[in-house]
Design a protein around this motif. Structure first.
Motif, PDB file in Angstrom:
ATOM      1  N   GLN A 179     -10.578  -1.453   2.451  1.00 30.68           N
ATOM      2  CA  GLN A 179     -11.257  -0.173   2.664  1.00 30.68           C
ATOM      3  C   GLN A 179     -10.756   0.440   3.963  1.00 30.68           C
ATOM      4  N   VAL A 180     -10.519   1.738   3.939  1.00 26.52           N
ATOM      5  CA  VAL A 180     -10.109   2.462   5.137  1.00 26.52           C
ATOM      6  C   VAL A 180     -11.195   3.449   5.498  1.00 26.52           C
ATOM      7  N   GLU A 181     -11.712   3.328   6.716  1.00 23.07           N
ATOM      8  CA  GLU A 181     -12.711   4.256   7.245  1.00 23.07           C
ATOM      9  C   GLU A 181     -12.191   4.811   8.553  1.00 23.07           C
ATOM     10  N   GLY A 182     -12.092   6.148   8.606  1.00 27.84           N
ATOM     11  CA  GLY A 182     -11.461   6.733   9.764  1.00 27.84           C
ATOM     12  C   GLY A 182     -10.010   6.294   9.787  1.00 27.84           C
ATOM     13  N   LYS A 183      -9.615   5.666  10.879  1.00 23.20           N
ATOM     14  CA  LYS A 183      -8.253   5.151  10.990  1.00 23.20           C
ATOM     15  C   LYS A 183      -8.236   3.621  11.002  1.00 23.20           C
ATOM     16  N   VAL A 184      -9.338   3.023  10.547  1.00 19.34           N
ATOM     17  CA  VAL A 184      -9.480   1.566  10.585  1.00 19.34           C
ATOM     18  C   VAL A 184      -9.474   1.009   9.162  1.00 19.34           C
ATOM     19  N   ALA A 185      -8.607   0.046   8.905  1.00 22.88           N
ATOM     20  CA  ALA A 185      -8.574  -0.644   7.614  1.00 22.88           C
ATOM     21  C   ALA A 185      -9.370  -1.934   7.714  1.00 22.88           C
TER      22      ALA A 185
END
Length: 270
Positions: free
Chosen positions: A15-21
């Protein structure tokens, strides 16, 4: 460049949220062991992260109270005892390529460790840039306990650099469990937090890193890895060149203009 948010791996959660995987191994009923397929798919996704424009940090998270129990006894170890040397070397090179892909992906990686992190699970934590754990974390490089050498997937090169040669030798010869308290005291874990706070702590750190100068972070990761094999003069010269490159980025100019304007810089990763 490519986008990674839409990826749908078959053998782990992504899952990718913002720029964080966010990555979670997804066999919690067996403490999240790895298989031939999950090894290869993890290797491939980290190779592709080099070109990702929508990911600036990665977090390995536990699932069901455990991080990873290493290679699956039935799905990996059982078939390995039936393979010939050519097949075995292809497997060990593939698992090593997974670690190489982590080291060379250009993105900071945070391991959030809870419960069991043994065998290849300990390696994943070791190959990450930052490690946060709960007091219940149990880490073991248990290769000798299944009749193998401790020199697996870069352990003899990387672990001594984190915790020191003598401590690494003890763990790699005996295969014993390193407690969370030992891990923090020895520098393997950056900090210990309660299980209820682990995910939030790791994701908050990843978000703060991702909001920074992403191009420069990639340079930092490259230098941290490449300077292992450099002499001091070579390392200083390489860093001079790397920093000169970063001084040409828009983020360097943005930071200066924000400082002059008494504002917080907003980095764009270029």
């Amino acid at each position: 460049m490519t986008k990674m948010a839409g990826r749908k791996p078959k053998h782990f959660l992504w899952q990718v949220e913002g720029k964080v995987a966010k990555i979670r191994l997804d066999r919690p009923e067996r403490k999240n062991p790895l298989t031939f397929e999950s090894y290869a798919e993890l290797r491939d996704i980290f190779r592709d992260l080099v070109y990702a424009e929508d990911v600036d940090a990665v977090v390995f998270l536990p699932n069901g109270g455990n991080f990873c129990s290493g290679g699956d006894v039935h799905d990996i170890i059982g078939p390995l005892v039936k393979m010939d040397m050519k097949e075995l070397l292809a497997f060990t090179r593939m698992t090593g390529d997974f670690v190489k892909a982590m080291l060379n992906c250009g993105k900071p990686i945070i391991a959030a460790v809870d419960g069991v992190a043994v065998g290849a699970g300990a390696i994943i934590a070791m190959a990450s840039d930052i490690r946060i754990a709960t007091p219940e974390a149990k880490t073991a490089f248990l290769f000798t306990r299944v009749g193998l050498a401790g020199c697996d997937m870069g352990a003899c090169a990387i672990l001594p650099r984190i915790i020191g040669q003598g401590r690494a030798a003890e763990l790699l010869y005996t295969g014993r469990t390193m407690s969370a308290e030992e891990g923090e005291r020895w520098g393997f874990f950056n900090r210990l937090v309660d299980a209820a706070a682990l995910e939030a702590e790791a994701l908050d750190m990843a978000a703060r890193i991702a909001s920074g100068p992403a191009f420069a972070h990639g340079i930092t990761k490259t230098q941290l890895n490449q300077e292992w094999s450099m002499g001091l003069d070579q390392a200083i010269e390489t860093e001079a060149q790397a920093q000169a490159i970063c001084m040409q980025t828009g983020d360097f100019k943005r930071a200066y203009e924000a400082f002059v304007g008494k504002q917080k810089p907003v980095f764009e990763g270029n």
